[in-house]
Design an enzyme around this catalytic site. Structure first.
Site, PDB file in Angstrom:
ATOM      1  N   GLY A  86       0.812  -1.207   0.000  1.00 36.84           N
ATOM      2  CA  GLY A  86       0.000   0.000   0.000  1.00 36.84           C
ATOM      3  C   GLY A  86       0.846   1.257   0.000  1.00 36.84           C
ATOM      4  CD  GLN A  87      -0.515   7.349   0.234  1.00 38.93           C
ATOM      5  OE1 GLN A  87      -1.427   7.164   1.025  1.00 38.93           O
ATOM      6  NE2 GLN A  87      -0.287   8.511  -0.331  1.00 38.93           N
TER       7      GLN A  87
ATOM      8  CB  ILE B  42      -4.463  -9.478  -0.281  1.00 32.25           C
ATOM      9  CG1 ILE B  42      -5.500 -10.612  -0.379  1.00 32.25           C
ATOM     10  CG2 ILE B  42      -4.679  -8.380  -1.316  1.00 32.25           C
ATOM     11  CD1 ILE B  42      -6.863 -10.242   0.136  1.00 32.25           C
ATOM     12  NE  ARG B  43      -4.751  -8.028  -5.779  1.00 30.81           N
ATOM     13  CZ  ARG B  43      -5.506  -7.215  -5.035  1.00 30.81           C
ATOM     14  NH1 ARG B  43      -5.018  -6.082  -4.585  1.00 30.81           N
ATOM     15  NH2 ARG B  43      -6.741  -7.547  -4.723  1.00 30.81           N
TER      16      ARG B  43
ATOM     17  CE1 TYR C  38      -8.858   4.141   7.325  1.00 24.32           C
ATOM     18  CE2 TYR C  38      -8.883   6.530   7.533  1.00 24.32           C
ATOM     19  CZ  TYR C  38      -8.188   5.337   7.496  1.00 24.32           C
ATOM     20  OH  TYR C  38      -6.824   5.342   7.611  1.00 24.32           O
TER      21      TYR C  38
END
Length: 314
Positions: free
Chosen positions: A12-13, A36-37, A143
């Site tokens: 991620g970022q 996850i990938r 969130y």
């Protein structure tokens, strides 16, 4: 016992740059990245990488045992704007991934956890200017609700079970290495891309919407600093306020115009405006500065120079 780190959500970022810095700090062999990938990027190519689902307790436990993990950085989450489109999955991912690592620490499988919170824990009833460490928190987004709940659970596991969990409330984060990831503050990343490619930008927030922001290098520095601090220095076990700079879309556009005079900006506020309006305009992070010595390095002018220079090369 040497430090062995597992990063969940490493692609991620934040995870991308955090992984690189942790590998440089602790050695490539001591930092296991996971997501996850498996993407074709530096996180995967420059060290140990494992595919893991943050919602699968057994997968996480197996990795911890396989690599003798001591510290877990849980960076997997669905961000603000994306979470609004899929509330049930956002709650599932953001909460149950946290429960998994808290319970693994409670069982003595790991020593230390880093879990990121966010300014999204605040809401429209929170004081907007110089928001204090302890204040009203009535988040109005999925969130924010998940992050505020997570803070309470971190505090609970620390008090009830002695789990060494540490957290900071990230403001908007700005980086040139990874594209925007679905957050309300991501206009402040996208604007640099568009300034270079199109010389113009349409902002989804109004021109005078002030929000707390931070250059990614400072966020990574804070993340590693809080994890390296002695346990007795970490007096807040929910999450620490963290701050560097606050600005509006108009102010960041003006800083870009100093480098690209022909750059223009217009404004078309969308659903993200309501999210931004519910968040602080500036943050008081004096508690983090006092407890574990936090200090930022980047102001807006330095950040703009570095962003434009690196994106031009990219």
């Amino acid at each position: 016992m040497s430090t062995k780190i597992l990063i969940i959500g490493a692609c991620g970022q934040i995870g991308t740059e955090l992984t690189a810095k942790l590998r440089a700090t602790y050695g490539v062999e001591n930092v296991i990245a996971s997501d996850i990938r498996k993407l074709e990027n530096e996180v995967v190519q420059n060290g140990i990488f494992e595919v893991v689902n943050a919602l699968d307790y057994n997968q996480i436990e197996n990795l911890i045992e396989k690599y003798n993990i001591t510290d877990v950085y849980l960076m997997a989450a669905l961000l603000s704007a994306t979470a609004e489109k899929n509330p049930a999955f956002a709650w599932d991912l953001n909460m149950n991934s946290l429960f998994h690592v808290l319970n693994l620490a409670k069982a003595g499988k790991i020593k230390k956890i880093f879990w990121p919170s966010s300014i999204a824990v605040f809401g429209p009833t929170t004081p907007r200017d110089n928001t204090p460490q302890y204040t009203v928190m009535e988040p109005s987004t999925v969130y924010g609700i998940s992050k505020q709940s997570g803070e309470r659970w971190c505090e609970y596991y620390n008090k009830q079970y002695g789990v060494d969990v540490r957290s900071i409330r990230y403001p908007g984060l700005i980086s040139w290495t990874t594209p925007p990831g679905g957050g309300t503050t991501d206009y402040a990343v996208d604007i640099y891309y568009k300034a270079l490619s199109d010389k113009k930008y349409t902002c989804f927030l109004s021109e005078n919407t002030g929000l707390p922001m931070m250059y990614m290098d400072d966020a990574i520095k804070a993340t590693i600093s809080i994890m390296q601090a002695p346990a007795e220095s970490i007096k807040v076990r929910s999450s620490y306020n963290l701050s560097a700079i606050s600005f509006t879309p108009k102010e960041i556009a003006d800083s870009i115009k100093k480098h690209i005079p022909e750059f223009t900006i217009d404004y078309a506020p969308d659903f993200r405006q309501a999210i931004a309006d519910s968040w602080p305009a500036s943050i008081d992070d004096s508690v983090a500065r006092k407890d574990w010595g936090w200090q930022h390095d980047f102001d807006m002018e330095r950040m703009t120079s570095v962003m434009l220079e690196n994106l031009s090369k990219k």
